[in-house]
Design a protein around this motif. Structure first.
Motif, PDB file in Angstrom:
ATOM      1  N   GLY A   1    -100.211  37.423  -1.627  1.00 29.72           N
ATOM      2  CA  GLY A   1    -100.900  37.571  -0.338  1.00 29.72           C
ATOM      3  C   GLY A   1    -100.785  36.323   0.499  1.00 29.72           C
ATOM      4  N   THR A   2    -101.196  36.433   1.762  1.00 29.31           N
ATOM      5  CA  THR A   2    -101.076  35.304   2.698  1.00 29.31           C
ATOM      6  C   THR A   2    -102.429  34.792   3.177  1.00 29.31           C
ATOM      7  N   GLY A   3    -103.483  35.558   2.979  1.00 26.29           N
ATOM      8  CA  GLY A   3    -104.798  35.148   3.489  1.00 26.29           C
ATOM      9  C   GLY A   3    -104.971  35.428   4.961  1.00 26.29           C
TER      10      GLY A   3
ATOM     11  N   ASN B   1    -104.661  47.471   5.710  1.00 22.14           N
ATOM     12  CA  ASN B   1    -105.009  46.213   5.051  1.00 22.14           C
ATOM     13  C   ASN B   1    -106.166  46.401   4.074  1.00 22.14           C
TER      14      ASN B   1
ATOM     15  N   ALA C   1    -107.965  47.007  -1.488  1.00 22.98           N
ATOM     16  CA  ALA C   1    -108.750  47.768  -2.477  1.00 22.98           C
ATOM     17  C   ALA C   1    -107.870  48.190  -3.652  1.00 22.98           C
TER      18      ALA C   1
ATOM     19  N   ILE D   1    -112.182  43.858  -8.464  1.00 28.26           N
ATOM     20  CA  ILE D   1    -112.691  42.637  -9.108  1.00 28.26           C
ATOM     21  C   ILE D   1    -113.806  41.984  -8.294  1.00 28.26           C
ATOM     22  N   GLY D   2    -114.052  42.478  -7.087  1.00 29.21           N
ATOM     23  CA  GLY D   2    -115.140  41.936  -6.275  1.00 29.21           C
ATOM     24  C   GLY D   2    -114.810  40.577  -5.671  1.00 29.21           C
ATOM     25  N   ILE D   3    -115.707  40.089  -4.803  1.00 29.01           N
ATOM     26  CA  ILE D   3    -115.493  38.790  -4.139  1.00 29.01           C
ATOM     27  C   ILE D   3    -116.689  37.898  -4.463  1.00 29.01           C
TER      28      ILE D   3
ATOM     29  N   HIS E   1    -107.711  32.168   4.222  1.00 22.81           N
ATOM     30  CA  HIS E   1    -108.664  31.982   3.133  1.00 22.81           C
ATOM     31  C   HIS E   1    -108.415  33.027   2.048  1.00 22.81           C
ATOM     32  N   ARG E   2    -108.243  32.549   0.817  1.00 19.04           N
ATOM     33  CA  ARG E   2    -107.977  33.460  -0.289  1.00 19.04           C
ATOM     34  C   ARG E   2    -108.975  33.171  -1.396  1.00 19.04           C
ATOM     35  N   ALA E   3    -109.568  34.243  -1.918  1.00 20.58           N
ATOM     36  CA  ALA E   3    -110.594  34.045  -2.948  1.00 20.58           C
ATOM     37  C   ALA E   3    -110.006  34.023  -4.350  1.00 20.58           C
ATOM     38  N   HIS E   4    -108.907  34.723  -4.514  1.00 19.31           N
ATOM     39  CA  HIS E   4    -108.369  34.833  -5.884  1.00 19.31           C
ATOM     40  C   HIS E   4    -106.951  34.311  -5.952  1.00 19.31           C
TER      41      HIS E   4
ATOM     42  N   ASP F   1    -114.473  49.857  -3.024  1.00 21.02           N
ATOM     43  CA  ASP F   1    -113.622  49.956  -4.221  1.00 21.02           C
ATOM     44  C   ASP F   1    -114.392  49.553  -5.465  1.00 21.02           C
TER      45      ASP F   1
ATOM     46  N   GLY G   1    -104.627  38.836   6.212  1.00 24.31           N
ATOM     47  CA  GLY G   1    -104.936  40.257   6.421  1.00 24.31           C
ATOM     48  C   GLY G   1    -106.319  40.490   7.007  1.00 24.31           C
TER      49      GLY G   1
ATOM     50  N   THR H   1    -116.145  45.987  -4.235  1.00 26.95           N
ATOM     51  CA  THR H   1    -116.414  45.457  -2.892  1.00 26.95           C
ATOM     52  C   THR H   1    -116.513  46.593  -1.887  1.00 26.95           C
TER      53      THR H   1
HETATM   54  P1  ADP Z   1    -104.457  38.443   1.112  1.00 29.09           P
HETATM   55  O1  ADP Z   1    -103.155  38.473   1.771  1.00 29.09           O
HETATM   56  O2  ADP Z   1    -104.695  37.267   0.233  1.00 29.09           O
HETATM   57  O3  ADP Z   1    -104.842  39.720   0.517  1.00 29.09           O
HETATM   58  P2  ADP Z   1    -106.587  38.985   2.887  1.00 29.09           P
HETATM   59  O4  ADP Z   1    -107.046  38.307   4.164  1.00 29.09           O
HETATM   60  O5  ADP Z   1    -106.323  40.420   3.005  1.00 29.09           O
HETATM   61  O6  ADP Z   1    -105.435  38.139   2.316  1.00 29.09           O
HETATM   62  O7  ADP Z   1    -107.763  38.756   1.908  1.00 29.09           O
HETATM   63  C1  ADP Z   1    -108.306  37.507   1.746  1.00 29.09           C
HETATM   64  C2  ADP Z   1    -108.867  37.325   0.346  1.00 29.09           C
HETATM   65  O8  ADP Z   1    -109.973  38.197   0.156  1.00 29.09           O
HETATM   66  C3  ADP Z   1    -107.956  37.729  -0.706  1.00 29.09           C
HETATM   67  O9  ADP Z   1    -107.100  36.660  -1.100  1.00 29.09           O
HETATM   68  C4  ADP Z   1    -108.850  38.147  -1.812  1.00 29.09           C
HETATM   69  O10 ADP Z   1    -109.159  37.064  -2.626  1.00 29.09           O
HETATM   70  C5  ADP Z   1    -110.049  38.645  -1.131  1.00 29.09           C
HETATM   71  N1  ADP Z   1    -110.109  40.138  -1.048  1.00 29.09           N
HETATM   72  C6  ADP Z   1    -109.799  40.900   0.036  1.00 29.09           C
HETATM   73  N2  ADP Z   1    -110.066  42.187  -0.232  1.00 29.09           N
HETATM   74  C7  ADP Z   1    -110.562  42.252  -1.470  1.00 29.09           C
HETATM   75  C8  ADP Z   1    -111.012  43.338  -2.306  1.00 29.09           C
HETATM   76  N3  ADP Z   1    -111.026  44.587  -1.886  1.00 29.09           N
HETATM   77  N4  ADP Z   1    -111.463  43.007  -3.546  1.00 29.09           N
HETATM   78  C9  ADP Z   1    -111.458  41.754  -3.960  1.00 29.09           C
HETATM   79  N5  ADP Z   1    -111.049  40.682  -3.237  1.00 29.09           N
HETATM   80  C10 ADP Z   1    -110.589  40.958  -2.012  1.00 29.09           C
END
Ligand code: ADP
Length: 752
Positions: free
Chosen positions: A646-648, A583, A588, A621-623, A636-639, A618, A650, A675
């Motif tokens: 993605g599913t949020g 994951n 990354a 794009i960072g968080i 929870h998804r940041a992007h 990595d 992982g 990140t």
């Molecule tokens: P997803 O299935 O959306 O990847 P994750 O739980 O793995 O779900 O991650 C949650 C959120 O964290 C992602 O939607 C993403 O926005 C952010 N994220 C996770 N890993 C990274 C990363 N290495 N760099 C940037 N953003 C990340």
């Protein structure tokens, strides 16, 4: 009591006061008697002295100055109080004056000059004079008739042949003095008659006395400064002129009056005194007694009052205290009943022990759950008595690790699992125990434990895991069928319009997404609930396998830059750990700017303890900072808007897995961009997995799958011949979670 006390004090005070008054009256009487005696004695002495002197002179037919001087010498030394002068006086008619003057000059009265003052038939001239104190000059030749009071006394005494005393007047010799020094005075006059058969009158001896000096002299010694005195004469006109008065101060409240015969007149002596100045009458004893007695009476009455009402007040206090006690007792009985009812009604078992481990109380559920009728108060015997074992069901639970013992040591603990197996529970039940030190405010030291029977819950969880696996399989099988038919249709419809083929392609993509979602949910459930099967895992090999899976299919120009540092062997569940690594690596590689070659560094760092800290960094794009606290929460998804699939779930799965291994996971910015994820794992430790658990779970799962497969084949004949669906290439996390781990150990059984 108070009134009686006051009455007694007042009575005693009154008695003492009247006693004092009587004393004062008595002293007054005594003093007055003494003064009276002194005045009487003194006046009598004067009278007799001049009478004697007159008698002595009367025999001398040719009286000369020397004779007079000799005859009166004793009077000069007689200390006559108030005495001014002593004089020999002769009568002379107007016509006789020159002859009389000549005659007495011849007898020694040198320089005698008779000075008639008043015109009248008879004059009374002083011939010889003896002064009785230093400041009185000799004054011969004076006409005593100038003082009618003295003249009257002379004529009276000549007439009666007895000494006489005059009314008061200012002595002739004092009339030249300043008015303030002039005193009321009087004279004693004694007639001089010859002793012949026919007596011949010769003259008088007169003694002049100053009244104030006389009275002061008498009273000063006799009354000891305690009495005022007043001497009243009885005038020849019947008046009562004051001869003299004498005061000593104070406020006289006692008075005495006595009559004294002075020569031929009756005088009155009045004495006055301030009772408080008299001895025996001026004691402060009555007042002291009144004050002291009143104070003591008041105190005594107060004391009696306090004593009398004290009992009443004490009884009232006791009554109030008793009532409060009853209320408190009622309240605590109510509380105890409430507590008892709660304890009796709750299904969880509760046991409380004192500081020695002796049971203070337990509820019916505890007796039922522990399955032993009698309590055991010796902690050393608890394991055997209650049949307590580790969750493996075989290892006796160490006494010192029992929650109650830990709580007695002051340590709180939650969810300590143990098997209770004894005569009552021959099969054993699984209980979860929470231990807490007893709050010492409860009155004593001790510990409390709450036991939850989680046998059913655990069984249910296992069944749920099995069920999840079955459901996943059940849901995925139809999807596989749909996908297969779609692919077949695409092949069969080579000549069909592009729209129709596109629709089929989108159906296939949707099916893949659904399959991936099922896999992820399955992985999420597995990560949370599946039993942890830890063993020694070669972390380097596991990361290598994940990297390989992630990159093998990529063209050379698309290959990411991945650096894997030296990694230690850890103790972990290999399938779950693989999921974490996959994951983190997947994210990354995924969250980079489009068209950028991803860069990932996987390194490990010691923590100074039995833990290793693994970092996946990595340059993506960072968080955003706002998202970091929630990034490990489910869904929870940041992007999300940026178009990354993605599913949020992982990272939520990763956190659950890491925490189940006892470690921690967190995220931070990578300095320079990107990140960094860290997580900790225990370095190489023996697995506590039991082969029995593993085998049992695997067998249950295989049985369930076999049953479902049989049912499916029965309902959809022919479908079983279709090829099984491949794990989604889009997000194959769940599939890989169940993929055998490429290390040197046998692969764990997954929920499938
Ligand atoms: P997803 O299935 O959306 O990847 P994750 O739980 O793995 O779900 O991650 C949650 C959120 O964290 C992602 O939607 C993403 O926005 C952010 N994220 C996770 N890993 C990274 C990363 N290495 N760099 C940037 N953003 C990340």
């Amino acid at each position: 009591m108070f009134l009686v006390g006051v009455a007694v004090v007042v009575a005693v005070y009154g008695g003492l006061r009247s006693n004092q008054r009587e004393n004062a009256e008595r002293v007054m009487d005594q003093r007055t008697a003494m003064v009276e005696a002194a005045v009487r004695t003194e006046t009598e002495r004067y009278r007799s002295l001049i009478e004697t002197t007159a008698a002595g002179i009367s025999t001398d037919t040719d009286l000369t100055w020397d004779d007079f001087d000799t005859a009166t010498a004793p009077l000069a030394s007689a200390n006559l109080i108030g005495g001014a002068s002593l004089a020999y006086v002769v009568p002379a008619r107007e016509a006789q004056i020159p002859e009389v003057q000549r005659q007495w000059r011849a007898r020694g009265a040198e320089g005698l000059t008779l000075r008639p003052v008043v015109a009248g038939e008879e004059h009374f001239f002083t011939i010889f004079t003896r002064t009785l104190n230093a400041y009185s000059p000799q004054m011969n030749g004076l006409d005593v008739a100038a003082a009618p009071e003295a003249a009257t006394a002379l004529t009276d005494s000549r007439r009666t042949g007895q000494p006489s005393v005059s009314d008061t007047y200012v002595l002739l010799r004092d009339r030249n003095l300043p008015a303030a020094e002039q005193q009321r005075s009087f004279v004693f006059a004694a007639p001089i008659w010859t002793q012949a058969s026919i007596p011949v009158f010769r003259g008088w001896i007169i003694l002049g006395l100053r009244g104030a000096d006389f009275l002061r002299g008498v009273l000063a010694t006799v009354s000891q400064g305690q009495l005022d005195g007043e001497l009243l004469a009885t005038g020849r006109d019947g008046g009562r002129p004051v001869v003299a008065d004498y005061t000593v101060g104070g406020q006289p409240d006692l008075q005495r009056s006595v009559d004294i015969l002075v020569a031929d007149r009756e005088w009155t002596l009045i004495t006055r005194a301030d009772a408080s100045h008299l001895p025996g009458a001026s004691s402060t004893l009555p007042l002291t007694l009144l004050l002291t007695g009143s104070a003591m009476t008041f105190l005594l009455a107060g004391l009696v009052y306090v004593l009398a009402t004290g009992r009443e007040r004490a009884v009232a206090r006791v009554r109030v205290a008793t009532a409060e006690l009853r209320v408190a007792e009622e309240e605590s009985r109510r509380q105890a009943e409430l507590l008892g009812a709660i304890m009796a009604s709750i299904g969880d078992a509760v046991g409380v022990v004192d500081e020695n481990g002796a049971f203070l109380l337990h509820n019916p559920a505890a007796r039922k759950m522990l399955g032993v009728a009698a309590d055991e108060d010796d902690p050393a015997s608890w394991q055997q008595h209650y049949g307590l074992y580790r969750p493996d069901g075989r290892t006796p639970f160490p006494v010192e690790d029992l929650p109650l013992m830990r709580a007695l040591r002051g340590e709180s603990c939650d969810g300590v699992e143990m098997i209770v197996r004894n005569a009552q529970h021959s099969e054993g039940i699984l209980v979860s125990v929470d231990g807490r030190p007893l709050d010492t405010s409860a009155g004593r030291h001790g510990a409390v434990a709450v036991f939850h029977d989680i046998t059913e819950l655990r069984r249910y969880e296992n069944d749920l895991a099995v069920f999840a696996g079955v459901v996943a399989h059940d849901l995925k099988s139809p999807l596989t069928v749909i996908r297969g038919h779609c692919e077949a249709a695409v092949e069969d419809l080579d000549d069909a319009p592009a729209d129709a083929r596109g629709s089929l392609g989108r159906i296939i993509l949707a099916v893949d997404r659904m399959a991936a979602l099922i896999d992820t949910l399955l992985a999420y459930t597995t990560a949370r609930d599946a039993p942890l099967r830890t063993r020694e895992v070669d972390l380097g090999a596991l990361v290598g396998a994940v990297v390989h899976d992630r990159t093998a299919h990529l063209r050379d120009e698309d290959q990411p830059h991945i650096y894997v540092g030296p990694l230690p062997a850890v103790t972990a569940d290999p399938a779950m750990l693989r999921h974490v690594l996959d994951n983190l690596l997947g994210n990354a590689l995924k969250y980079v700017q489009p068209g950028t070659v991803p860069r990932v560094d996987v390194t490990a760092h010691g923590t100074g303890g039995p833990w290793v800290r693994i970092q996946v960094a990595d340059r993506g794009i960072g968080i955003p900072d706002d998202d970091k606290p929630d990034i490990f929460d489910s869904f929870h998804r940041a992007h999300a808007e940026a178009g990354y699939a993605g599913t949020g779930l992982g990272l939520a799965i990763c956190r659950r897995i890491v925490e189940r291994h006892g470690g921690e996971i967190d995220v931070a910015d990578n300095p320079g961009g990107g990140t960094r994820f860290h997580f900790t794992l225990p370095i190489s430790q023996e697995s506590d997995m039991t082969k029995d658990d593993e085998a049992a779970t695997r067998a249950a799962l295989e049985r369930a799958l076999a049953e479902r497969a049989a049912m499916e084949n029965a309902r959809l004949p022919g479908l079983g011949a279709l090829p099984a669906a491949e794990p989604s290439a889009h997000d194959p996390a769940a599939a890989r979670l169940r993929t055998p781990v490429p290390d040197h150990h046998p692969a764990p059984a997954g929920p499938e």
